[in-house]
Scaffold this motif. Structure first.
Motif, PDB file in Angstrom:
ATOM      1  N   LEU A 238       9.445 -10.468  -4.482  1.00  0.00           N
ATOM      2  CA  LEU A 238       8.291 -11.344  -4.702  1.00  0.00           C
ATOM      3  C   LEU A 238       8.736 -12.804  -4.795  1.00  0.00           C
ATOM      4  O   LEU A 238       9.805 -13.125  -5.283  1.00  0.00           O
ATOM      5  N   VAL A 239       7.872 -13.706  -4.329  1.00  0.00           N
ATOM      6  CA  VAL A 239       8.237 -15.120  -4.362  1.00  0.00           C
ATOM      7  C   VAL A 239       8.080 -15.688  -5.770  1.00  0.00           C
ATOM      8  O   VAL A 239       8.796 -16.605  -6.161  1.00  0.00           O
ATOM      9  N   ASP A 240       7.149 -15.166  -6.538  1.00  0.00           N
ATOM     10  CA  ASP A 240       7.038 -15.481  -7.966  1.00  0.00           C
ATOM     11  C   ASP A 240       6.274 -14.347  -8.639  1.00  0.00           C
ATOM     12  O   ASP A 240       5.774 -13.432  -7.978  1.00  0.00           O
ATOM     13  N   TRP A 241       6.157 -14.408  -9.962  1.00  0.00           N
ATOM     14  CA  TRP A 241       5.696 -13.243 -10.722  1.00  0.00           C
ATOM     15  C   TRP A 241       4.211 -12.960 -10.570  1.00  0.00           C
ATOM     16  O   TRP A 241       3.756 -11.872 -10.934  1.00  0.00           O
ATOM     17  N   ARG A 242       3.454 -13.884 -10.005  1.00  0.00           N
ATOM     18  CA  ARG A 242       2.038 -13.596  -9.747  1.00  0.00           C
ATOM     19  C   ARG A 242       1.882 -12.432  -8.760  1.00  0.00           C
ATOM     20  O   ARG A 242       0.865 -11.750  -8.750  1.00  0.00           O
ATOM     21  N   HIS A 243       2.893 -12.227  -7.932  1.00  0.00           N
ATOM     22  CA  HIS A 243       2.857 -11.222  -6.872  1.00  0.00           C
ATOM     23  C   HIS A 243       3.555  -9.921  -7.293  1.00  0.00           C
ATOM     24  O   HIS A 243       4.055  -9.193  -6.452  1.00  0.00           O
ATOM     25  N   CYS A 244       3.559  -9.650  -8.581  1.00  0.00           N
ATOM     26  CA  CYS A 244       4.292  -8.497  -9.111  1.00  0.00           C
ATOM     27  C   CYS A 244       3.904  -7.189  -8.418  1.00  0.00           C
ATOM     28  O   CYS A 244       4.731  -6.285  -8.265  1.00  0.00           O
ATOM     29  N   TRP A 245       2.662  -7.087  -7.986  1.00  0.00           N
ATOM     30  CA  TRP A 245       2.197  -5.836  -7.364  1.00  0.00           C
ATOM     31  C   TRP A 245       2.985  -5.501  -6.095  1.00  0.00           C
ATOM     32  O   TRP A 245       3.070  -4.327  -5.735  1.00  0.00           O
ATOM     33  N   LEU A 246       3.534  -6.508  -5.419  1.00  0.00           N
ATOM     34  CA  LEU A 246       4.325  -6.241  -4.217  1.00  0.00           C
ATOM     35  C   LEU A 246       5.578  -5.438  -4.546  1.00  0.00           C
ATOM     36  O   LEU A 246       6.118  -4.739  -3.684  1.00  0.00           O
ATOM     37  N   ASN A 247       6.045  -5.559  -5.786  1.00  0.00           N
ATOM     38  CA  ASN A 247       7.141  -4.711  -6.265  1.00  0.00           C
ATOM     39  C   ASN A 247       6.611  -3.378  -6.791  1.00  0.00           C
ATOM     40  O   ASN A 247       6.981  -2.303  -6.320  1.00  0.00           O
ATOM     41  N   GLU A 248       5.756  -3.478  -7.791  1.00  0.00           N
ATOM     42  CA  GLU A 248       5.415  -2.294  -8.584  1.00  0.00           C
ATOM     43  C   GLU A 248       4.341  -1.422  -7.942  1.00  0.00           C
ATOM     44  O   GLU A 248       4.387  -0.194  -8.046  1.00  0.00           O
ATOM     45  N   GLY A 249       3.365  -2.037  -7.304  1.00  0.00           N
ATOM     46  CA  GLY A 249       2.362  -1.228  -6.607  1.00  0.00           C
ATOM     47  C   GLY A 249       2.969  -0.445  -5.460  1.00  0.00           C
ATOM     48  O   GLY A 249       2.645   0.731  -5.239  1.00  0.00           O
ATOM     49  N   PHE A 250       3.896  -1.087  -4.732  1.00  0.00           N
ATOM     50  CA  PHE A 250       4.561  -0.410  -3.627  1.00  0.00           C
ATOM     51  C   PHE A 250       5.429   0.745  -4.126  1.00  0.00           C
ATOM     52  O   PHE A 250       5.434   1.836  -3.549  1.00  0.00           O
ATOM     53  N   ALA A 251       6.189   0.524  -5.204  1.00  0.00           N
ATOM     54  CA  ALA A 251       7.053   1.585  -5.730  1.00  0.00           C
ATOM     55  C   ALA A 251       6.231   2.730  -6.314  1.00  0.00           C
ATOM     56  O   ALA A 251       6.621   3.897  -6.222  1.00  0.00           O
ATOM     57  N   THR A 252       5.084   2.405  -6.901  1.00  0.00           N
ATOM     58  CA  THR A 252       4.213   3.461  -7.432  1.00  0.00           C
ATOM     59  C   THR A 252       3.606   4.269  -6.288  1.00  0.00           C
ATOM     60  O   THR A 252       3.516   5.504  -6.368  1.00  0.00           O
ATOM     61  N   TYR A 253       3.210   3.600  -5.225  1.00  0.00           N
ATOM     62  CA  TYR A 253       2.692   4.366  -4.083  1.00  0.00           C
ATOM     63  C   TYR A 253       3.790   5.219  -3.456  1.00  0.00           C
ATOM     64  O   TYR A 253       3.517   6.314  -2.938  1.00  0.00           O
ATOM     65  N   ALA A 254       5.029   4.739  -3.521  1.00  0.00           N
ATOM     66  CA  ALA A 254       6.141   5.552  -3.019  1.00  0.00           C
ATOM     67  C   ALA A 254       6.277   6.863  -3.790  1.00  0.00           C
ATOM     68  O   ALA A 254       6.695   7.880  -3.227  1.00  0.00           O
ATOM     69  N   GLU A 255       5.915   6.862  -5.075  1.00  0.00           N
ATOM     70  CA  GLU A 255       5.891   8.132  -5.821  1.00  0.00           C
ATOM     71  C   GLU A 255       4.915   9.105  -5.154  1.00  0.00           C
ATOM     72  O   GLU A 255       5.227  10.291  -4.958  1.00  0.00           O
ATOM     73  N   ALA A 256       3.713   8.598  -4.858  1.00  0.00           N
ATOM     74  CA  ALA A 256       2.694   9.452  -4.234  1.00  0.00           C
ATOM     75  C   ALA A 256       3.157   9.952  -2.869  1.00  0.00           C
ATOM     76  O   ALA A 256       2.881  11.101  -2.491  1.00  0.00           O
ATOM     77  N   LEU A 257       3.875   9.109  -2.135  1.00  0.00           N
ATOM     78  CA  LEU A 257       4.404   9.534  -0.834  1.00  0.00           C
ATOM     79  C   LEU A 257       5.441  10.641  -0.997  1.00  0.00           C
ATOM     80  O   LEU A 257       5.518  11.557  -0.173  1.00  0.00           O
ATOM     81  N   TRP A 258       6.236  10.563  -2.046  1.00  0.00           N
ATOM     82  CA  TRP A 258       7.202  11.630  -2.322  1.00  0.00           C
ATOM     83  C   TRP A 258       6.473  12.924  -2.673  1.00  0.00           C
ATOM     84  O   TRP A 258       6.858  14.009  -2.233  1.00  0.00           O
ATOM     85  N   TRP A 259       5.407  12.812  -3.454  1.00  0.00           N
ATOM     86  CA  TRP A 259       4.595  13.992  -3.797  1.00  0.00           C
ATOM     87  C   TRP A 259       3.977  14.590  -2.530  1.00  0.00           C
ATOM     88  O   TRP A 259       3.875  15.805  -2.381  1.00  0.00           O
ATOM     89  N   GLU A 260       3.575  13.715  -1.617  1.00  0.00           N
ATOM     90  CA  GLU A 260       3.061  14.183  -0.331  1.00  0.00           C
ATOM     91  C   GLU A 260       4.151  14.905   0.449  1.00  0.00           C
ATOM     92  O   GLU A 260       3.896  15.938   1.094  1.00  0.00           O
TER      93      GLU A 260
ATOM     94  N   TYR B 169      -2.127  13.455  -6.471  1.00  0.00           N
ATOM     95  CA  TYR B 169      -1.390  12.350  -7.112  1.00  0.00           C
ATOM     96  C   TYR B 169      -2.241  11.091  -7.156  1.00  0.00           C
ATOM     97  O   TYR B 169      -2.291  10.382  -8.173  1.00  0.00           O
ATOM     98  N   MET B 170      -2.939  10.797  -6.054  1.00  0.00           N
ATOM     99  CA  MET B 170      -3.775   9.602  -6.023  1.00  0.00           C
ATOM    100  C   MET B 170      -4.947   9.714  -6.991  1.00  0.00           C
ATOM    101  O   MET B 170      -5.363   8.720  -7.604  1.00  0.00           O
ATOM    102  N   THR B 171      -5.498  10.909  -7.130  1.00  0.00           N
ATOM    103  CA  THR B 171      -6.575  11.105  -8.107  1.00  0.00           C
ATOM    104  C   THR B 171      -6.073  10.794  -9.509  1.00  0.00           C
ATOM    105  O   THR B 171      -6.764  10.151 -10.316  1.00  0.00           O
ATOM    106  N   ASP B 172      -4.869  11.238  -9.812  1.00  0.00           N
ATOM    107  CA  ASP B 172      -4.294  10.969 -11.137  1.00  0.00           C
ATOM    108  C   ASP B 172      -4.100   9.471 -11.353  1.00  0.00           C
ATOM    109  O   ASP B 172      -4.445   8.935 -12.417  1.00  0.00           O
TER     110      ASP B 172
END
Length: 473
Positions: free
Chosen positions: A326-348, A359-362
């Motif tokens: 991320l270029v600064d902390w306002r864009h935190c979701w680019l780190n954490e939202g992506f890594a959280t979706y990667a969990e769902a992809l692993w579950w898939e 997983y997405m429902t949860d």
């Protein structure tokens, strides 16, 4: 007019485990910087850090120096300012010549003997010593931890300043070398690859580590303990874990899925971006995605796989957060939202489309509950105290899933790969990601990002049910 994407979740008879909701609070860091620095340019660009320290665990004392290679960006610069706290400075030199400096209030101002011009590269040498302090955040402290089992650094989001001088913002990435001397009963690990270890006498040993990839300061680390090394030499990516001897058997069981996960994410996101991967065990309160060498709290290593989703979340950060930062902390979701979706992809990957839906429902339900508590904040630039929260983790992941639904699997994963390749080893913003998604998909996505990323909350529906009493059905 509000545009809404709805996904109907239809579950089959396949036996899908309940998504492990108990990992959510462990994955979320719940820390935040004191300020959000939105300036992605400053007077110089750090090219490399070389950190050379001797650590005295008994006295919780460090002594040594840091060399900082800086390329001048502005047309004319007469002062270089670094973030630095707590230490006693002994010497400051620029290109081998001693220079005056001002130090206080968390800033080290290095006064150049003559103004430097854009394009020049200067080597700043700062020799110092002292007793590093832990500086508190709402969840964990930043600095160097001295514990009974390990000595380790933890500096997310802006804590490198507490033990070496740096430009301590995520947008200035640099290569890092760590040459650290510790008692010879300890093994010390860091980012990158071990270059050498030399017994220096007096019961001390010096470890030299080099990571020749750009790294944000919050992703740099060292950890020292009586580690056992667990090596996987069969995988194309060297995998080396550093764990306490008593936890080694559990670690072997827990981490056995990592080669498969690296392969899977490499297909979805692009090739693994660094020279190695591994975990180090310490006293951290969860997982921290230090580049190439993720820190894990001991409680996560159980031998049962209970925290597998934490492991894949941190692994995914090697692409999203570490490779692209991320270029600064306002864009935190680019780190954490992506890594959280990667969990769902692993579950898939493990349980198919029905597993993904579960997983997405949860994740969705967790966000709805969070919003119901009054947390109506946008994904982009939430209040600082909610920087690492359900909004930037779970909601952001569900919005990525909606984007996948909107443009289709092929274009979605092509978007991720293109985004990764475009901003590989540098920094990106929310608009950078939006622009890539628009370019790949051919769709105008302002409406989507305005509503789901820059806007707050979720849709609310009002409905009325009518019953026809004259009907036979």
């Amino acid at each position: 007019m509000l545009q809404i994407i709805l996904s109907v979740l239809l579950f089959g008879s396949i036996d899908i485990p309940t998504p492990p909701s108990y990992v959510r609070d462990i994955i979320k860091k719940q820390v935040y910087p004191a300020t959000v620095d939105v300036d992605s340019v400053h007077s110089y660009d750090v090219q490399s850090y070389s950190i050379n320290l001797e650590i005295d665990p008994g006295n919780k004392y460090i002594e040594g120096f840091t060399d900082i290679s800086c390329r001048i960006v502005y047309a004319s610069v007469d002062t270089l300012t670094f973030d630095f706290w707590d230490m006693v400075i002994e010497t400051v030199m620029v290109d081998g010549v001693g220079v005056p400096y001002d130090y206080g209030g968390g800033c080290l101002d290095v006064l150049l003997p003559s103004a430097a011009s854009a394009g020049e590269t200067l080597l700043v040498h700062v020799a110092y010593s002292g007793y590093p302090q832990i500086h508190s955040t709402p969840f964990w402290g930043e600095g160097i931890y001295f514990t009974n089992k390990a000595i380790y650094s933890l500096q997310c989001p802006e804590g490198s300043r507490y033990w070496y001088p740096s430009w301590d913002k995520p947008f200035d990435k640099a290569t890092v070398e760590m040459i650290i001397t510790v008692p010879d009963t300890l093994f010390l690990c860091s980012n990158g690859l071990l270059q050498d270890s030399i017994n220096t006498g007096g019961g001390m040993i010096t470890y030299s580590w080099m990571h020749d990839y750009p790294t944000a300061t919050y992703l740099q680390l060292f950890a020292a303990s009586r580690y056992v090394q667990l090596k996987d030499t069969m995988h194309v990516v060297p995998i080396i874990h550093y764990v306490y001897p008593e936890d080694s058997a559990n670690a072997v069981a827990d981490f056995s899925m990592i080669p498969e996960a690296i392969d899977y994410y490499s297909v979805l996101f692009g090739p693994y971006p660094f020279e190695k991967f591994g975990f180090n065990e310490s006293g951290v309160g969860g997982g921290m995605e230090h580049q190439t060498n993720v820190s894990l709290g001991s409680f996560l290593i159980t031998g049962t796989g209970a925290y597998e989703m934490v492991f894949v979340h941190e692994l995914a950060h090697m692409w999203w957060g570490d490779m692209v930062t991320l270029v600064d902390w306002r864009h935190c979701w680019l780190n954490e939202g992506f890594a959280t979706y990667a969990e769902a992809l692993w579950w898939e990957h493990l349980y198919g489309k029905d597993g993904l839906k579960a997983y997405m429902t949860d994740l969705q339900n967790q966000y709805i509950s969070w919003e119901g508590g009054g947390h109506l904040y946008p994904i982009f630039d939430p209040p600082l105290q909610y920087l690492y929260s359900t909004t930037t983790y779970e909601k952001a992941a569900t919005v990525l899933h909606m984007l996948r639904f909107l443009i289709g699997d092929s274009l979605f994963f092509n978007t991720l790969k293109t985004y990764g390749n475009t901003y590989k080893y540098i920094n990106a913003s929310t608009d950078d990601f939006k622009n890539i998604a628009e370019m790949v998909s051919g769709e105008g996505l302002d409406w989507f990002f305005d509503e789901w990323i820059y806007g707050a909350g979720s849709p609310k529906f009002k409905y009325t049910i009518y019953r026809d009493t004259n009907s036979d059905s």
